[in-house]
Design a protein around this motif. Structure first.
Motif, PDB file in Angstrom:
ATOM      1  N   THR A  91      12.059  -0.831 -10.845  1.00 60.34           N
ATOM      2  CA  THR A  91      12.425   0.516 -11.296  1.00 60.34           C
ATOM      3  C   THR A  91      11.224   1.296 -11.813  1.00 60.34           C
ATOM      4  O   THR A  91      11.273   2.517 -11.869  1.00 60.34           O
ATOM      5  N   VAL A  92      10.125   0.614 -12.185  1.00 62.45           N
ATOM      6  CA  VAL A  92       8.933   1.311 -12.675  1.00 62.45           C
ATOM      7  C   VAL A  92       7.906   1.554 -11.564  1.00 62.45           C
ATOM      8  O   VAL A  92       6.893   2.195 -11.796  1.00 62.45           O
ATOM      9  N   LEU A  93       8.166   1.040 -10.368  1.00 61.14           N
ATOM     10  CA  LEU A  93       7.246   1.230  -9.248  1.00 61.14           C
ATOM     11  C   LEU A  93       7.526   2.561  -8.560  1.00 61.14           C
ATOM     12  O   LEU A  93       8.673   2.993  -8.493  1.00 61.14           O
ATOM     13  N   PRO A  94       6.483   3.231  -8.031  1.00 58.13           N
ATOM     14  CA  PRO A  94       6.652   4.595  -7.528  1.00 58.13           C
ATOM     15  C   PRO A  94       7.279   4.732  -6.150  1.00 58.13           C
ATOM     16  O   PRO A  94       7.633   5.839  -5.756  1.00 58.13           O
ATOM     17  N   PHE A  95       7.429   3.652  -5.388  1.00 63.01           N
ATOM     18  CA  PHE A  95       7.927   3.826  -4.022  1.00 63.01           C
ATOM     19  C   PHE A  95       9.430   4.057  -4.011  1.00 63.01           C
ATOM     20  O   PHE A  95      10.168   3.370  -4.678  1.00 63.01           O
ATOM     21  N   GLU A  96       9.838   5.042  -3.229  1.00 59.94           N
ATOM     22  CA  GLU A  96      11.248   5.423  -3.147  1.00 59.94           C
ATOM     23  C   GLU A  96      11.883   4.977  -1.834  1.00 59.94           C
ATOM     24  O   GLU A  96      12.947   4.413  -1.820  1.00 59.94           O
ATOM     25  N   LYS A  97      11.201   5.294  -0.718  1.00 61.31           N
ATOM     26  CA  LYS A  97      11.807   5.037   0.585  1.00 61.31           C
ATOM     27  C   LYS A  97      11.074   4.000   1.420  1.00 61.31           C
ATOM     28  O   LYS A  97      11.681   3.330   2.236  1.00 61.31           O
ATOM     29  N   GLY A  98       9.767   3.879   1.238  1.00 60.34           N
ATOM     30  CA  GLY A  98       9.022   2.941   2.062  1.00 60.34           C
ATOM     31  C   GLY A  98       7.564   2.828   1.672  1.00 60.34           C
ATOM     32  O   GLY A  98       7.085   3.539   0.789  1.00 60.34           O
ATOM     33  N   PHE A  99       6.858   1.914   2.355  1.00 59.28           N
ATOM     34  CA  PHE A  99       5.451   1.636   2.085  1.00 59.28           C
ATOM     35  C   PHE A  99       4.914   0.747   3.199  1.00 59.28           C
ATOM     36  O   PHE A  99       5.668   0.335   4.086  1.00 59.28           O
ATOM     37  N   ASN A 100       3.627   0.422   3.137  1.00 59.58           N
ATOM     38  CA  ASN A 100       3.019  -0.540   4.050  1.00 59.58           C
ATOM     39  C   ASN A 100       2.878  -1.873   3.338  1.00 59.58           C
ATOM     40  O   ASN A 100       2.432  -1.920   2.187  1.00 59.58           O
ATOM     41  N   LEU A 101       3.255  -2.943   4.020  1.00 61.06           N
ATOM     42  CA  LEU A 101       3.116  -4.298   3.500  1.00 61.06           C
ATOM     43  C   LEU A 101       1.955  -4.959   4.228  1.00 61.06           C
ATOM     44  O   LEU A 101       1.919  -4.983   5.460  1.00 61.06           O
ATOM     45  N   GLU A 129       0.861  -1.180   0.000  1.00 58.95           N
ATOM     46  CA  GLU A 129       0.000   0.000   0.000  1.00 58.95           C
ATOM     47  C   GLU A 129       0.901   1.234   0.000  1.00 58.95           C
ATOM     48  O   GLU A 129       1.759   1.384   0.859  1.00 58.95           O
ATOM     49  N   TYR A 130       0.689   2.096  -1.014  1.00 61.05           N
ATOM     50  CA  TYR A 130       1.522   3.293  -1.142  1.00 61.05           C
ATOM     51  C   TYR A 130       0.722   4.401  -1.811  1.00 61.05           C
ATOM     52  O   TYR A 130       0.194   4.206  -2.912  1.00 61.05           O
ATOM     53  N   GLY A 131       0.626   5.538  -1.164  1.00 58.48           N
ATOM     54  CA  GLY A 131      -0.052   6.697  -1.749  1.00 58.48           C
ATOM     55  C   GLY A 131      -1.490   6.441  -2.153  1.00 58.48           C
ATOM     56  O   GLY A 131      -1.947   6.974  -3.160  1.00 58.48           O
ATOM     57  N   GLY A 132      -2.189   5.604  -1.412  1.00 57.25           N
ATOM     58  CA  GLY A 132      -3.579   5.296  -1.729  1.00 57.25           C
ATOM     59  C   GLY A 132      -3.755   4.193  -2.758  1.00 57.25           C
ATOM     60  O   GLY A 132      -4.865   3.747  -3.005  1.00 57.25           O
ATOM     61  N   ASP A 133      -2.664   3.744  -3.382  1.00 60.05           N
ATOM     62  CA  ASP A 133      -2.723   2.655  -4.367  1.00 60.05           C
ATOM     63  C   ASP A 133      -2.249   1.356  -3.734  1.00 60.05           C
ATOM     64  O   ASP A 133      -1.529   1.359  -2.739  1.00 60.05           O
TER      65      ASP A 133
END
Length: 82
Positions: free
Chosen positions: A46-56, A19-23
C-alpha cells in the motif's frame, strides 16, 4: 480446490527488481508461470507507488517483463505478464 490458472505456477525465491518511473525496488518472486507471478516486497504494498503495472527484472535469468497488477495483499502483488 480446482486449479483454474492457464499455466501452472512454480514456487521460487528469486531475487528481482521492479522498475517503475525511473526508480528500482528490490523484491522476491515467490511463484512464477509463463503468464504471471506473485512478488513479495520488504514493505507493505500500500506504500508503493505502482498502481497498474511496472517492469519486473530477473537479472540472474536475463529477463525484463512488463507486468500488469492483478491483486495486492499485504507484502505481495500478483501480476500478469503483458
Amino acid at each position: 480446490m480446482v486449479e483454474t490458472r492457464i499455466s501452472p505456477r512454480f514456487q521460487t525465491t528469486k531475487r528481482a527488481v521492479v522498475e517503475y518511473g525511473g526508480d528500482k525496488y528490490s523484491c522476491t518472486v515467490r511463484d512464477i508461470s509463463a503468464t504471471g507471478a506473485a512478488i513479495e516486497f520488504p514493505d507493505l504494498v500500500t506504500v508503493l507507488p505502482f498502481e497498474k503495472g511496472f517492469n519486473l527484472i530477473l537479472k540472474d535469468d536475463g529477463l525484463k517483463m512488463a507486468c500488469r497488477i492483478v491483486w495486492k495483499r499485504g507484502f505481495q502483488i500478483g501480476v500478469a505478464f503483458v
